[in-house]
Design an enzyme around this catalytic site. Structure first.
Site, mmCIF file in Angstrom:
data_model
loop_
_atom_site.group_PDB
_atom_site.id
_atom_site.type_symbol
_atom_site.label_atom_id
_atom_site.label_comp_id
_atom_site.label_asym_id
_atom_site.label_seq_id
_atom_site.Cartn_x
_atom_site.Cartn_y
_atom_site.Cartn_z
ATOM 1 N N ASP A 233 5.080 -23.734 -25.153
ATOM 2 C CA ASP A 233 6.430 -23.589 -25.738
ATOM 3 C C ASP A 233 7.183 -22.382 -25.176
ATOM 4 O O ASP A 233 8.408 -22.406 -25.044
ATOM 5 C CB ASP A 233 6.388 -23.553 -27.271
ATOM 6 C CG ASP A 233 5.449 -22.511 -27.834
ATOM 7 O OD1 ASP A 233 4.687 -21.894 -27.070
ATOM 8 O OD2 ASP A 233 5.467 -22.325 -29.064
ATOM 9 N N ARG B 280 7.989 -32.486 -32.780
ATOM 10 C CA ARG B 280 9.244 -33.171 -32.554
ATOM 11 C C ARG B 280 9.154 -34.050 -31.321
ATOM 12 O O ARG B 280 8.439 -33.733 -30.376
ATOM 13 C CB ARG B 280 10.395 -32.173 -32.386
ATOM 14 C CG ARG B 280 10.682 -31.409 -33.678
ATOM 15 C CD ARG B 280 11.678 -30.313 -33.438
ATOM 16 N NE ARG B 280 11.403 -29.699 -32.147
ATOM 17 C CZ ARG B 280 12.348 -29.223 -31.349
ATOM 18 N NH1 ARG B 280 13.605 -29.293 -31.698
ATOM 19 N NH2 ARG B 280 12.011 -28.672 -30.210
ATOM 20 N N SER C 6 1.678 -25.925 -27.831
ATOM 21 C CA SER C 6 1.821 -24.480 -28.008
ATOM 22 C C SER C 6 0.522 -23.785 -28.419
ATOM 23 O O SER C 6 0.460 -23.135 -29.466
ATOM 24 C CB SER C 6 2.903 -24.206 -29.033
ATOM 25 O OG SER C 6 4.004 -25.024 -28.771
HETATM 26 MG MG MG Z 1 8.406 -23.852 -32.075
#
Ligand code: MG
Ligand code: ADP
Length: 434
Positions: free
Chosen positions: A190, A74, A136
């Protein structure tokens, strides 16, 4: 036959049971691994310094964030208002297809840069601003704006990234795509982002947890307890990315062992493979296959449907659990109600264990910070598994209650949306604000 499958299901429930005793033993082992990781000794917990601390809540500014998860990426533009509030200016989701996550470094990072370009165009933004990059995966950071990927997890296999600085690679892609005015100032995990986002609004938050494609957590550690870090630091705390998916002192079943052997990273991420969204469907599928081979299922359609590795996603398993879906087997043969019931039962067993292990990991970190639960702890949790899997959260709450009994209310699980993205933005803003 009904009876035989009942016995099989009971055996599965027995080997997948994670009792209060198991939980208490896991907490002791988890504390040892945390201590060893902080000292730089051998440990299944990497305990990675993040080079950031919790925000104060007064940080302000407009910033961009890129959130690279396991399933999606995103891009977000946010405005921090300075009173613990964040306004999202725009957000766009891009899916990370198999052909992107298994390519070479340049293709992969060009893809990310292209996504950022698309986002900026769509929102008519061209501000040359600070960018926080949430990545992440396990990264060894040497500063807030650089970090080397240790090894890919969650099925990623992009060549030429392991052992390299991911900020450097993304900066090069930005240059290739004419985006050099964007300043990559913060590299964030993250879990760290999730912790930072919640604590921007609420100082009682001291643990960020991911329960999505993968699982992991981050917490603020006292700088004097991070024995392996000798460098300069301007605060009494630094957030530690635990990389708890690697925890390996939990007993495994033959199904866990098989899944691990056939995975991209055998031997690694043992706890993640028992807990997270990428793997729960596959564990269930291996059990279903075994049940079929033992002759417990009537319809051959079941064999066809479940024959391919990872064909049963955790999302599908979750939809089955909430009666939101049925198995659309091809052919004319229909699957009986009893068989579907058995499949659901297998899903319940696998997800219940996952939730209980996740809750025990939370209990371990909380008692590392506060042995007697003297304070309240708000746990920020992000991820579709926690948010959407029916009963997952309830199983976690029950496990916490079994562990802490009357003190359980000192621990509050709090769903935190978009923390992985917004947190990177908050950190990026705090760097220019300081
Ligand atoms: Mg996530
Ligand atoms: P990421 O980890 O990439 O940030 P998510 O937090 O959305 O992404 O987690 C994705 C994982 O959650 C996938 O493994 C998927 O199977 C699982 N998932 C997606 N939707 C659901 C659902 N409704 N119920 C349970 N699990 C889900």
């Amino acid at each position: 036959m009904t009876q035989a499958i009942d016995i099989f299901l009971q055996e599965i429930a027995d080997i997948f049971a994670f009792t209060r005793k198991d939980a208490l033993e896991m907490i002791v082992a988890f504390h040892e691994e945390m201590e060893n990781g902080l000292k730089g000794k051998r440990s299944s917990l990497k305990m990675l310094p993040s080079f950031t601390r919790r925000p104060k809540g007064n940080e302000k500014g407009n910033v961009l964030a890129i959130d690279l998860g396991g399933t999606n990426m995103r891009v977000l533009a946010v405005r921090l208002l300075g009173n613990g509030k964040v306004e999202t200016i725009g957000v766009k989701r891009f899916s990370l297809e198999k052909d992107i996550v298994s390519k070479t470094e340049d293709v992969f990072f060009d893809f990310i840069a292209d996504c950022v370009s698309v986002f900026l165009k769509e929102h008519d933004l061209d501000f040359s601003c600070e960018v926080g990059f949430t990545f992440s995966f396990p990264v060894v950071q040497t500063s807030i704006s650089s970090g080397i990927l240790v090894s890919w997890t969650k099925g990623f296999t992009v060549e030429g990234v392991e052992g390299h600085d991911v900020v450097g690679l993304l900066s090069k892609a930005f240059k290739r795509k004419g985006l050099e005015s964007l300043k990559l100032v913060a590299l964030v995990n993250d879990t760290v982002g999730t912790l930072v986002t919640k604590s921007y609004a609420n100082p009682l938050c001291d643990l960020g947890v991911i329960l999505g494609t993968g699982t992991n957590a981050a917490y603020p550690e006292r700088i004097d307890r991070i024995k392996k870090y000798k460098g300069p630091w301007d605060s009494d705390e630094m957030i530690i990315n635990i990389e708890w998916g690697g925890f390996d002192r939990i007993k495994r079943t033959i199904y866990d062992e098989k899944l691990d052997r056939d995975s991209e990273n055998p031997g690694n991420q043992r706890m993640e493979k028992m807990v997270s969204g990428r793997y729960l469907g596959e564990i269930a599928r291996l059990i279903i296959k075994e049940a079929f081979n033992k002759g417990f299922f009537g319809a051959k359609a079941i064999k066809d449907y479940f024959s391919k590795p990872y064909s049963l996603t955790t999302e599908k398993l979750s939809l089955l659990a909430s009666d939101g879906d049925t198995i659309n087997a091809s052919g004319t043969e229909s699957i009986s109600y009893e068989d579907i019931w058995a499949i659901k039962e297998i899903g319940r067993t696998v997800s219940k264990r996952a939730a209980r292990i996740a809750a025990t990991a939370i209990a371990s970190v909380v008692t590392h910070m506060d042995r007697n639960l003297a304070s309240e702890h708000i746990i920020a949790v992000d991820g579709s598994l926690f948010e959407k899997y029916r009963g997952f959260r309830e199983h976690m709450e029950i496990m916490l209650e079994e562990i802490f009994q009357d003190s359980k209310d000192k621990i509050q699980l709090s769903l935190t949306h978009d923390g992985s993205g917004i947190g990177a933005a908050i950190i990026a803003a705090s760097l220019s604000f300081r």
